[in-house]
Design a protein around this motif. Structure first.
Motif, PDB file in Angstrom:
ATOM      1  N   ALA A 136      44.210   9.940  31.278  1.00 30.94           N
ATOM      2  CA  ALA A 136      45.527  10.052  30.653  1.00 30.94           C
ATOM      3  C   ALA A 136      45.797  11.494  30.226  1.00 30.94           C
ATOM      4  CB  ALA A 136      45.604   9.108  29.454  1.00 30.94           C
ATOM      5  N   ARG A 137      44.771  12.166  29.714  1.00 30.73           N
ATOM      6  CA  ARG A 137      44.910  13.577  29.343  1.00 30.73           C
ATOM      7  C   ARG A 137      45.206  14.439  30.562  1.00 30.73           C
ATOM      8  NH1 ARG A 137      39.390  16.147  28.502  1.00 30.73           N
ATOM      9  NH2 ARG A 137      39.606  15.922  30.767  1.00 30.73           N
ATOM     10  N   ASP A 138      44.478  14.183  31.656  1.00 31.07           N
ATOM     11  CA  ASP A 138      44.711  14.956  32.880  1.00 31.07           C
ATOM     12  C   ASP A 138      46.124  14.726  33.420  1.00 31.07           C
ATOM     13  OD1 ASP A 138      42.140  15.895  32.694  1.00 31.07           O
ATOM     14  OD2 ASP A 138      41.315  14.515  34.194  1.00 31.07           O
ATOM     15  N   ASP A 139      46.594  13.477  33.350  1.00 29.32           N
ATOM     16  CA  ASP A 139      47.958  13.168  33.786  1.00 29.32           C
ATOM     17  C   ASP A 139      48.972  13.968  32.979  1.00 29.32           C
ATOM     18  OD1 ASP A 139      47.047  11.351  35.659  1.00 29.32           O
ATOM     19  OD2 ASP A 139      47.373   9.604  34.382  1.00 29.32           O
ATOM     20  N   LYS A 140      48.766  14.016  31.673  1.00 37.66           N
ATOM     21  CA  LYS A 140      49.705  14.704  30.777  1.00 37.66           C
ATOM     22  C   LYS A 140      49.717  16.201  31.055  1.00 37.66           C
ATOM     23  CE  LYS A 140      50.892  15.112  25.867  1.00 37.66           C
ATOM     24  NZ  LYS A 140      50.506  14.711  24.479  1.00 37.66           N
ATOM     25  N   ARG A 141      48.549  16.777  31.243  1.00 37.32           N
ATOM     26  CA  ARG A 141      48.472  18.219  31.507  1.00 37.32           C
ATOM     27  C   ARG A 141      49.099  18.562  32.853  1.00 37.32           C
ATOM     28  NH1 ARG A 141      42.218  19.606  29.581  1.00 37.32           N
ATOM     29  NH2 ARG A 141      42.602  19.490  27.326  1.00 37.32           N
ATOM     30  N   HIS A 176      45.637  10.673  40.553  1.00 33.47           N
ATOM     31  CA  HIS A 176      46.910  10.259  39.991  1.00 33.47           C
ATOM     32  C   HIS A 176      47.216   8.806  40.357  1.00 33.47           C
ATOM     33  CE1 HIS A 176      47.539  12.103  43.967  1.00 33.47           C
ATOM     34  NE2 HIS A 176      48.409  11.124  44.165  1.00 33.47           N
ATOM     35  N   ALA A 195      51.439  16.849  34.418  1.00 39.49           N
ATOM     36  CA  ALA A 195      52.882  16.657  34.321  1.00 39.49           C
ATOM     37  C   ALA A 195      53.550  17.863  33.662  1.00 39.49           C
ATOM     38  CB  ALA A 195      53.185  15.390  33.545  1.00 39.49           C
ATOM     39  N   ALA A 196      52.869  18.457  32.692  1.00 37.19           N
ATOM     40  CA  ALA A 196      53.426  19.631  32.026  1.00 37.19           C
ATOM     41  C   ALA A 196      53.553  20.817  32.968  1.00 37.19           C
ATOM     42  CB  ALA A 196      52.550  20.002  30.826  1.00 37.19           C
ATOM     43  N   SER A 215      48.004  14.999  38.824  1.00 33.92           N
ATOM     44  CA  SER A 215      46.589  15.183  38.527  1.00 33.92           C
ATOM     45  C   SER A 215      45.764  14.873  39.775  1.00 33.92           C
ATOM     46  CB  SER A 215      46.155  14.276  37.373  1.00 33.92           C
ATOM     47  OG  SER A 215      46.394  12.917  37.697  1.00 33.92           O
TER      48      SER A 215
END
Length: 350
Positions: free
Chosen positions: A321-326, A337, A328-329, A334
């Protein structure tokens, strides 16, 4: 790097030498040609292997002697007709629907022209898959996996589907070149749900390449001197790629391809030289897949138990979830994904 910043980070880099850290570019000590010329990398390889052997010996009870000796000697263990025909048929029927219909989310990694899909089989997902849960709960399988992993904690398990030649790419699939995952013993397993051949990509492994003989240690030493400035980014990060002619140069065995029938269990130490074998575009293979990589310098086989098993899955999901958020930013996906099931057939839409 400013001297003040180097001095500030140096203690952390030093401590990382006693962890699973492997990148020759992220850590100047690991990547130091001067230190590696004096044997730092080879020392880490030897120490991690010896400690792993010690832990495995503590977990050997209940594992047949022939299986222990084969894994330690060859670096892999192959067991055909692993499940009874009736149980395997039920397992295959249950898991064949998971990729397309659930439960669990499908995550995708794209490397070269290959798409790899995985569905995490955490305890919550397994509660909806009674046959898979039964297979993974088998005491003999758990003893074997713990022995090969050198740890009481069970491996993290996925359903894996590999789609070969499923996308257009100018880059080669890095998994299809011989390589080692890291400097320390690492256990991966596949329970193949269908026949595996050159049609859909057999596992490739250099037998006995986990042995710390002169050839393997000379190769490790050679690679440690060039890894930081190497042209291959995976080698720079500590997953050394085996260059053409290296096996013969260092007196190592030729790679073997594992063409196996469905219902074959393969367990391999991916500190050994391995890769994904040749495959025909448009073909795929389906397997129950698991991995365990532990802290390399821990002298004891650690803790087990259901609470720790649940915790490791929660940690992995939080990391994803952290990797997805980073990602996306940054406006990208990711590396692993989520894909919708409508688009998870593995084929390039172009």
């Amino acid at each position: 790097m400013p001297r003040s910043r180097f001095l500030l980070k140096a203690p952390l880099w030093g401590l990382a030498l006693f962890t699973g850290a492997k990148s020759f570019i992220a850590n100047p000590l690991i990547g130091s040609e001067r230190l590696n010329r004096r044997g730092l990398h080879v020392w880490r390889v030897k120490a991690a292997s010896r400690i792993m052997r010690w832990r495995m010996a503590m977990l050997s009870r209940g594992v047949p002697t022939a299986e222990r000796e084969a894994y330690l000697r060859d670096g892999y263990l192959l067991k055909q007709n692993f499940l009874s025909p009736e149980l395997f048929a039920r397992l295959k029927a249950e898991l064949e629907t998971v990729h397309d219909h659930g439960p669990g989310e499908v995550r995708e990694c794209c490397q070269g022209d290959t798409r790899t899909h995985r569905v995490l089989l955490d305890p919550e997902t397994l509660s909806e898959l009674p046959v898979t849960k039964q297979v993974l709960a088998d005491p003999q399988l758990k003893r074997l996996l713990r022995f090969c992993a050198g740890h009481r904690r069970l491996p993290i398990v996925h359903l894996e589907k590999v789609f070969n030649g499923a996308r257009v790419s100018e880059e080669a699939d890095p998994q299809k070149s011989l390589h080692v995952d890291t400097f320390q013993p690492t256990m991966k397993f596949w329970l193949y749900l269908e026949e595996v051949s050159e049609r859909n990509g057999p596992f490739m492994f250099v037998p006995q390449s986990t042995q710390l003989n002169k050839g393997r240690l000379d190769w490790e030493y050679h690679m440690s001197l060039t890894a930081r400035e190497h042209t291959n980014r995976y080698t720079q990060r500590g997953s050394f790629r085996v260059e053409g002619g290296a096996l013969a140069r260092f007196g190592l065995n030729a790679p073997a391809l594992f063409r196996v029938p469905a219902n074959t269990l393969l367990i391999a130490d991916t500190f050994g030289m391995h890769g994904r074998g040749p495959a025909e575009a448009g073909n795929s293979r389906l397997a129950l897949w698991g991995m365990s990589r532990t802290t390399p310098f821990l002298p004891l086989p650690g803790l087990g138990g259901e609470w720790l098993n649940r915790l490791q899955y929660r940690v992995l999901k939080a990391e994803r979830a952290r990797d997805d958020k980073r990602a996306a930013a940054r406006g990208v996906e990711s590396s692993w994904h989520v894909v919708t099931r409508d688009s998870s057939r593995g084929q390039d839409p172009s």
